[in-house]
Write a protein that holds these residues in place. Structure first.
Motif, PDB file in Angstrom:
ATOM      1  N   ILE A   1      28.843  42.292  39.306  1.00  0.00           N
ATOM      2  CA  ILE A   1      30.090  41.501  40.300  1.00  0.00           C
ATOM      3  C   ILE A   1      31.411  41.397  39.444  1.00  0.00           C
ATOM      4  CG2 ILE A   1      30.597  39.378  41.434  1.00  0.00           C
ATOM      5  CD1 ILE A   1      27.817  38.849  42.181  1.00  0.00           C
ATOM      6  N   PHE A   2      32.619  41.759  40.065  1.00  0.00           N
ATOM      7  CA  PHE A   2      33.815  41.670  39.190  1.00  0.00           C
ATOM      8  C   PHE A   2      34.925  41.293  40.149  1.00  0.00           C
ATOM      9  CE2 PHE A   2      31.554  45.311  37.522  1.00  0.00           C
ATOM     10  CZ  PHE A   2      31.540  45.091  35.932  1.00  0.00           C
ATOM     11  N   ASN A   3      35.641  40.106  39.609  1.00  0.00           N
ATOM     12  CA  ASN A   3      36.846  39.946  40.084  1.00  0.00           C
ATOM     13  C   ASN A   3      37.793  40.881  39.982  1.00  0.00           C
ATOM     14  OD1 ASN A   3      35.790  37.390  40.648  1.00  0.00           O
ATOM     15  ND2 ASN A   3      36.869  36.192  38.864  1.00  0.00           N
TER      16      ASN A   3
ATOM     17  N   ALA B   1      41.991  34.630  39.833  1.00  0.00           N
ATOM     18  CA  ALA B   1      40.886  35.571  39.231  1.00  0.00           C
ATOM     19  C   ALA B   1      41.055  35.365  37.710  1.00  0.00           C
ATOM     20  CB  ALA B   1      40.917  36.601  39.780  1.00  0.00           C
ATOM     21  N   ASP B   2      39.836  35.133  36.882  1.00  0.00           N
ATOM     22  CA  ASP B   2      39.585  35.665  35.730  1.00  0.00           C
ATOM     23  C   ASP B   2      39.082  37.117  35.934  1.00  0.00           C
ATOM     24  OD1 ASP B   2      38.670  36.368  33.038  1.00  0.00           O
ATOM     25  OD2 ASP B   2      37.723  34.452  32.735  1.00  0.00           O
ATOM     26  N   ILE B   3      39.980  38.129  35.197  1.00  0.00           N
ATOM     27  CA  ILE B   3      39.835  39.491  35.464  1.00  0.00           C
ATOM     28  C   ILE B   3      39.330  40.272  34.376  1.00  0.00           C
ATOM     29  CG2 ILE B   3      41.269  40.036  37.448  1.00  0.00           C
ATOM     30  CD1 ILE B   3      43.063  40.843  35.449  1.00  0.00           C
TER      31      ILE B   3
ATOM     32  N   PHE C   1      39.626  47.978  33.856  1.00  0.00           N
ATOM     33  CA  PHE C   1      40.814  47.455  34.873  1.00  0.00           C
ATOM     34  C   PHE C   1      42.002  46.824  34.295  1.00  0.00           C
ATOM     35  CE2 PHE C   1      42.022  44.060  37.927  1.00  0.00           C
ATOM     36  CZ  PHE C   1      42.619  44.879  38.942  1.00  0.00           C
ATOM     37  N   GLN C   2      42.989  47.186  34.744  1.00  0.00           N
ATOM     38  CA  GLN C   2      44.263  46.819  34.344  1.00  0.00           C
ATOM     39  C   GLN C   2      45.641  46.797  35.452  1.00  0.00           C
ATOM     40  OE1 GLN C   2      45.404  45.746  30.948  1.00  0.00           O
ATOM     41  NE2 GLN C   2      47.040  44.801  32.113  1.00  0.00           N
ATOM     42  N   PRO C   3      45.942  45.631  35.890  1.00  0.00           N
ATOM     43  CA  PRO C   3      46.713  45.622  36.769  1.00  0.00           C
ATOM     44  C   PRO C   3      48.217  46.152  36.183  1.00  0.00           C
ATOM     45  CG  PRO C   3      45.634  43.596  36.658  1.00  0.00           C
ATOM     46  CD  PRO C   3      45.214  44.408  35.702  1.00  0.00           C
ATOM     47  N   HIS C   4      49.048  46.810  36.997  1.00  0.00           N
ATOM     48  CA  HIS C   4      50.212  47.393  36.598  1.00  0.00           C
ATOM     49  C   HIS C   4      51.253  46.701  37.380  1.00  0.00           C
ATOM     50  CE1 HIS C   4      48.337  50.195  33.756  1.00  0.00           C
ATOM     51  NE2 HIS C   4      47.721  50.446  34.730  1.00  0.00           N
TER      52      HIS C   4
END
Ligand SMILES: NC(=O)c1ccc[n+]([C@@H]2O[C@H](COP(=O)([O-])OP(=O)(O)OC[C@H]3O[C@@H](n4cnc5c(N)ncnc54)[C@H](O)[C@@H]3O)[C@@H](O)[C@H]2O)c1
Length: 311
Positions: free
Chosen positions: A232-234, A275-277, A286-289
């Motif tokens: 499961i991932f945030n 969220a802790d990502i 995963f890297q939000p840009h």
């Protein structure tokens, strides 16, 4: 790869479908169009209008599919309080129907779009995947139940599963229903049309706003990652933003000063949620840009509803 996306004509689903098709994959979409639009899908994507609880239809669509993205759901917290049976039937029943059909047809992997809403009130922020969920709406209960069904049936039947708990996604095509529109497009629309921006609660409640293309990147990576199986991932930005800060960001990108109206009578939901990502970074790369102000700017340029209202 060959993908089926349930709910693929909706906001997140259509953005994902178009991205996968653009990357050269074969993409089919199943959607009952209760909240999605066929026009969102680019040519070349095979579309079937139907219900995710229609098991014979699922069987026929799942032949030769490698991976299913399960996004079909009723998505409003407020509506779920009024119609919990409907939310249970679609969000839980539809997930069980899908998993039965997946088991029967030998699909290798299922990726479920779950929600950060399942956390409810948590004293420690940011929230981690191991935190015990405290859902506070039928919607949140239904997403948590869907997670449990996906993981349990998956484990029993040798199906690879990945659960993504998506936080407050926003971007072009997000639906804007008058009675229960999500906060980002609702505030933006009100500002651009000269309406009142109404904040429920005191405006200090925080959320994790994540731009749609970042969410889609997480979904795309979940199809190929070996490390993600059974996990499961945030999926959020990892940034905590209060509604007051959101209003300030909207004010700065639109150039309009905003005086919000506070409705303290109505609950603004949980006081904090971010969220802790880290696990998504590690296993999915995963890297939000897209920052909040960049996301709002893109929304103004790319979403017809906001473009027209600006002119
Ligand atoms: N947008 C967010 O911020 C967010 C956050 C957390 C989780 N999610 C989850 O992501 C998924 C997609 O959400 P979205 O924001 O794109 O919403 P959306 O309403 O745009 O997409 C859901 C799609 O499912 C379809 N659908 C509904 N009931 C169906 C049924 N019985 N059979 C077939 N199709 C059906 C709708 O027509 C719609 O196109 C949902 O599962 C939602 O719970 C979204």
């Amino acid at each position: 790869m060959r993908f089926l996306i349930t709910g693929g004509a909706g906001f997140l689903g259509s953005t994902l479908a178009n991205q996968l098709a653009h990357d050269g994959h074969t993409v089919q979409v199943l959607d009952d169009l209760s909240n999605g639009r066929r026009e969102h899908l680019e040519p070349g994507i095979q579309f079937t209008q139907g219900d995710v609880n229609n098991v014979p239809l699922l069987w026929s669509l799942l032949q030769d599919v490698d991976c299913v993205y399960h996004l079909a759901a009723r998505v409003s917290v407020a509506q779920s309080i009024l119609y919990p049976r409907d939310y249970n039937a679609v969000n839980v029943g539809g997930t069980v129907s899908l998993m039965e059909a997946v088991r029967a047809t030998g699909v290798r992997r299922v990726i479920l779009a779950s929600s950060g809403a399942i956390y409810g009130v948590q004293t420690e922020q940011p929230v981690h995947e191991a935190d015990f969920p405290r859902p506070d709406s039928p919607y949140a209960v239904s997403k948590w139940a869907a997670e449990q069904y996906v993981q349990t049936i998956g484990a029993l039947s040798g199906i690879e599963t990945v659960v993504l708990r998506i936080f407050n996604a926003y971007g072009p095509r997000q639906s804007l229903p008058a009675s229960h529109a999500p906060v980002v497009p609702r505030f933006l629309y009100q500002v651009l049309t000269g309406g009142s921006v109404v904040i429920f609660g005191d405006g200090r409640q925080t959320r994790d706003f994540v731009y749609v293309t970042d969410v889609v990147a997480g979904l795309v990576n979940a199809a190929a990652s070996k490390a993600a199986v059974g996990q499961i991932f945030n999926i959020g930005s990892g940034q905590e933003t209060s509604l007051t800060q959101l209003i300030e960001a909207i004010s700065s990108v639109t150039g309009q000063s905003i005086t919000p109206v506070y409705n303290q009578e109505k609950s603004g939901g949980v006081q904090r949620l971010v969220a802790d990502i880290t696990p998504a970074r590690m296993a999915l790369g995963f890297q939000p840009h897209v920052s909040l102000t960049d996301g709002l700017r893109r929304l103004l340029v790319e979403d017809e509803r906001f473009k027209r209202d600006k002119e």
